[in-house]
Scaffold this motif. Structure first.
Motif, short mmCIF file in Angstrom:
data_model
loop_
_atom_site.label_atom_id
_atom_site.label_comp_id
_atom_site.label_asym_id
_atom_site.label_seq_id
_atom_site.Cartn_x
_atom_site.Cartn_y
_atom_site.Cartn_z
N GLN A 189 0.87 -1.22 0.09
CA GLN A 189 0.10 0.03 0.13
C GLN A 189 0.76 1.41 0.09
O GLN A 189 0.61 2.21 -0.85
N ALA A 190 2.11 1.35 0.63
CA ALA A 190 2.64 2.43 0.89
C ALA A 190 3.50 2.63 -0.66
O ALA A 190 3.71 3.79 -0.95
N ALA A 191 3.85 1.47 -1.23
CA ALA A 191 4.52 1.79 -2.60
C ALA A 191 3.45 2.21 -3.63
O ALA A 191 3.66 3.08 -4.54
N GLY A 192 2.12 1.78 -3.62
CA GLY A 192 1.15 2.14 -4.23
C GLY A 192 0.93 3.67 -4.21
O GLY A 192 0.84 4.59 -4.94
N GLU A 193 0.83 4.08 -2.85
CA GLU A 193 0.65 5.62 -2.43
C GLU A 193 1.63 6.56 -3.11
O GLU A 193 1.68 7.58 -3.70
N ALA A 194 3.09 5.97 -3.11
CA ALA A 194 4.36 6.75 -3.55
C ALA A 194 4.05 6.74 -5.00
O ALA A 194 4.50 7.83 -5.50
N LEU A 195 3.56 5.79 -5.68
CA LEU A 195 3.64 5.87 -7.09
C LEU A 195 2.50 6.70 -7.46
O LEU A 195 2.60 7.47 -8.58
N THR A 196 1.41 6.63 -6.65
CA THR A 196 0.42 7.77 -7.13
C THR A 196 0.68 9.16 -6.91
O THR A 196 0.55 10.23 -7.67
N ARG A 197 1.66 9.38 -5.78
CA ARG A 197 2.16 10.82 -5.80
C ARG A 197 3.22 11.36 -6.77
O ARG A 197 3.09 12.27 -7.35
N ALA A 198 3.93 10.13 -7.10
CA ALA A 198 4.83 10.38 -8.26
C ALA A 198 4.27 10.77 -9.58
O ALA A 198 4.98 11.54 -10.29
N THR A 199 3.19 10.24 -9.73
CA THR A 199 2.56 10.40 -11.14
C THR A 199 1.42 11.26 -11.08
O THR A 199 0.50 11.21 -12.00
N ALA A 200 1.20 12.02 -9.99
CA ALA A 200 0.19 12.95 -10.01
C ALA A 200 0.04 14.22 -10.82
O ALA A 200 1.28 14.40 -11.66
N PRO A 201 -0.93 14.69 -11.37
CA PRO A 201 -1.19 15.80 -12.24
C PRO A 201 0.11 16.99 -11.83
O PRO A 201 0.35 17.26 -10.62
N SER A 202 0.71 17.54 -12.78
CA SER A 202 1.54 18.44 -12.43
C SER A 202 2.73 18.23 -11.79
O SER A 202 3.47 19.25 -10.91
N THR A 203 3.21 16.93 -11.68
CA THR A 203 4.50 16.54 -11.16
C THR A 203 5.62 16.30 -11.97
O THR A 203 6.70 16.15 -11.47
N TRP A 204 5.43 16.21 -13.37
CA TRP A 204 6.32 16.22 -14.05
C TRP A 204 6.08 17.28 -15.48
O TRP A 204 5.20 17.47 -15.80
N GLU A 205 7.12 17.29 -16.25
CA GLU A 205 7.05 18.26 -17.33
C GLU A 205 7.82 17.70 -18.72
O GLU A 205 9.15 17.06 -18.18
N LEU A 206 7.42 17.93 -19.82
CA LEU A 206 8.05 17.17 -21.08
C LEU A 206 9.10 18.39 -21.29
O LEU A 206 8.89 19.62 -21.37
N LYS A 207 10.43 18.04 -21.51
CA LYS A 207 11.55 18.76 -21.90
C LYS A 207 12.49 18.32 -23.03
O LYS A 207 12.28 17.03 -23.11
N ASP A 208 13.18 19.21 -23.52
CA ASP A 208 14.17 18.62 -24.54
C ASP A 208 13.43 17.86 -25.76
O ASP A 208 14.00 16.64 -25.79
N THR A 209 12.31 18.15 -26.16
CA THR A 209 11.86 17.43 -27.23
C THR A 209 12.14 17.60 -28.65
O THR A 209 11.87 17.05 -29.51
N GLU A 210 12.88 18.85 -28.99
CA GLU A 210 13.38 19.11 -30.18
C GLU A 210 14.30 18.11 -30.91
O GLU A 210 13.90 17.94 -32.22
N ALA A 211 15.17 17.63 -30.31
CA ALA A 211 15.79 16.56 -30.99
C ALA A 211 15.01 15.32 -31.39
O ALA A 211 15.29 14.87 -32.49
N TYR A 212 14.21 14.96 -30.59
CA TYR A 212 13.49 13.77 -30.98
C TYR A 212 12.46 14.12 -32.16
O TYR A 212 12.27 13.51 -33.01
N ALA A 213 11.70 15.39 -32.01
CA ALA A 213 10.98 15.87 -33.20
C ALA A 213 11.72 15.65 -34.51
O ALA A 213 11.38 15.54 -35.42
N ALA A 214 12.88 16.65 -34.28
CA ALA A 214 13.97 16.74 -35.60
C ALA A 214 14.06 15.26 -36.19
O ALA A 214 14.11 15.21 -37.40
N LYS A 215 14.42 14.40 -35.30
CA LYS A 215 14.71 13.02 -35.86
C LYS A 215 13.52 12.40 -36.68
O LYS A 215 13.67 11.72 -37.54
N ALA A 216 12.26 12.45 -35.84
CA ALA A 216 11.14 12.05 -36.61
C ALA A 216 10.84 12.52 -37.85
O ALA A 216 10.48 11.95 -38.70
N ARG A 217 11.11 13.83 -37.95
CA ARG A 217 10.75 14.73 -39.17
C ARG A 217 11.71 14.06 -40.39
O ARG A 217 11.43 13.97 -41.48
#
Length: 145
Positions: free
Chosen positions: A80-108
């Motif tokens: 249960q403690a591990a589940g609560e920690a995972l819920t806290r770690a993946t809650a909204p506004s806890t991460w952001e997407l960064k440095d995506t230009e290199a990935y997008a350029a390769k895909a293009r």
């Protein structure tokens, strides 16, 4: 009038008890088998067959690898403690997407754009020839009588 009701009740009780006692007289008696049944012979033979009797020494020992209640409680609490920690770690506004230009350029670079060209007269003629040949091979379904 009440006396008559008591007599009827007493008679019903006696008849009911007698019927119940006769039905439960021998619970170990083999039940009758319907002789018209296709498995009547096998059922009768199975009912008459004597099975092996288990000895007290054949009873298996109590398993020792079963966790105790405290061990199970600790495992559930940890899960249960591990589940609560995972819920806290993946809650909204806890991460952001960064440095995506290199990935997008390769895909293009890797993607080839599809050829969106208008069909030419030769394409239309080939399509019409294919359709004409398919119509020629087609036959009507058989008529139903």
């Amino acid at each position: 009038m009440n006396g008559e009701t008591r007599k009827i009740m007493r008679l019903g009780l006696i008849v009911g008890l007698a019927a119940g006692a006769s039905a439960c007289a021998n619970p170990f008696r083999t039940a009758p088998v319907d002789p018209s049944s296709p498995v009547a012979a096998a059922a009768t033979a199975a009912a008459r067959a004597k099975g092996p009797h288990r000895k007290l020494s054949e009873i298996p020992a109590i398993p020792t690898d079963i966790p105790t209640a405290d061990q199970m409680r600790a495992a559930v609490t940890q899960q249960q403690a591990a589940g609560e920690a995972l819920t806290r770690a993946t809650a909204p506004s806890t991460w952001e997407l960064k440095d995506t230009e290199a990935y997008a350029a390769k895909a293009r670079r890797d993607v080839k754009p599809p050829a969106f060209e208008a069909p030419t007269d030769a394409d239309r003629a080939a399509t019409e020839a294919f359709a004409r040949a398919a119509r020629g091979r087609a036959s009507a379904p058989p008529s139903q009588p």
